[in-house]
Design an enzyme around this catalytic site. Sequence first.
Site, PDB file in Angstrom:
ATOM      1  N   CYS A 125      -0.092   4.318   2.190  1.00 54.71           N
ATOM      2  CA  CYS A 125       0.183   4.172   3.523  1.00 54.71           C
ATOM      3  C   CYS A 125       1.578   4.130   4.078  1.00 54.71           C
ATOM      4  CB  CYS A 125      -0.289   2.458   4.141  1.00 54.71           C
ATOM      5  SG  CYS A 125      -1.608   1.680   3.676  1.00 54.71           S
ATOM      6  N   ASP A 126       2.376   3.742   2.714  1.00 60.00           N
ATOM      7  CA  ASP A 126       3.118   2.822   3.363  1.00 60.00           C
ATOM      8  C   ASP A 126       4.522   3.984   2.746  1.00 60.00           C
ATOM      9  OD1 ASP A 126       3.254   1.644   5.294  1.00 60.00           O
ATOM     10  OD2 ASP A 126       3.372  -0.121   4.116  1.00 60.00           O
ATOM     11  N   CYS A 135       0.881  -1.304   0.390  1.00 65.10           N
ATOM     12  CA  CYS A 135       0.089   0.284  -0.209  1.00 65.10           C
ATOM     13  C   CYS A 135       0.818   1.444   0.105  1.00 65.10           C
ATOM     14  CB  CYS A 135      -1.261   0.336   1.016  1.00 65.10           C
ATOM     15  SG  CYS A 135      -1.746   1.158   1.597  1.00 65.10           S
TER      16      CYS A 135
END
Length: 330
Positions: free
Chosen positions: A136-137, A133
């Site tokens: 997300c990261d 993701c």
Amino acid sequence: MSAKTVAIIGSGPAGFTAAIYAARAMLRTIIFEGNQPGGQLMITTEVENYPGFEDGILGPELMEKFRKQAHRFGAESIYEYITEVDFSRRPFILRAGNKEYTADAVIIATGASAKLLGVPGEQEYMGYGVSTCATCDGFFFRDQDVIVVGGGDSAMEEALYLTHHARSVTIVHRRDQFRASKIMLKRAQENPKIQFILNTIVTEFLGESSDGVKKLKAVRLRNVQTGEEWIKEIDGVFIAIGHKPNTEIFRPWLEMDDQGYILTRGKTTYTNIPGVFAAGDVQDPRYRQAVTAAGSGCMAAIDASRWLEEADFEASSETAADQQTQSVSS
Ligand code: NAP
């Protein structure tokens, strides 16, 4: 009248948010936590984009907060994996192996799982350089070099997103043809930070561990046409080869799209079966964020609660009508 039971299948942000709202609506609320209690965030490290946590929070810690909040209002967790459902009659039947449960309404929040490559080192470095993701990261790879694996729209989207953070982004794709839409591919091809390595697969993730902290360092690549193998040093790898919604057991009952995502009606969480609702990634191939999943969990609990009230009202109207018929006929 005894409280109606809402069964929630799945324990990610959608499931627990549905549980918080259902329990606060005075419904008997049961959460089937499944094989991975807490869902996808349990395999994430830092979550920095969930509102309300200005300094970020670890994925598992966030999910424990969700769970405690749901339990505080009386929701109950059952650590079982539902293997079969029967939506042909009410109350609905849910089976976990040979155990059977019933529910007046069901909220499906079983999520989706990112597809993985299944090669050595992938699981070991998940969350330590390997991610599924970018939203997300991506932030953790500021000015670093990353790879995105895949040749579909997800891979292009992840790669383009990552150019805002990373120094370089290399798309590694197993063919020289792309599933991605022309426009997304063109955007990626025209971005100076993005390079392509085609006809190539990742065969191994390599890293090291010092003081107990793991870190991805490189990948082993293989050109599928020439057989040539080499090691490429890299800071992060994003696997973007698609998601698979966890909907297998609902296939006989619910309308789904061709990828298996549950179809919901309009802007609601209603499925084709009255009393069965779907929330979170299981019905969302597009956004797939913890916060959007939580939002749709809230919607599902509101939909379920209102549907149960209406069902109650219809049942009591039917009873009143029956009584009238009886009194007329007697
Ligand atoms: P996808 O279209 O199925 O593409 C998956 C890609 O991963 C393909 O290029 C495939 O290669 C590759 N792949 C699959 N298994 C692999 C493996 N084991 N090893 C190496 N490569 C592998 O999936 P997606 O990109 O997630 O898209 C899913 C759907 O969502 C699509 O309909 C897409 O249009 C949509 N979507 C749209 C947007 C947007 O419009 N903004 C963004 C994301 C997704 P092959 O081509 O060789 O099979």
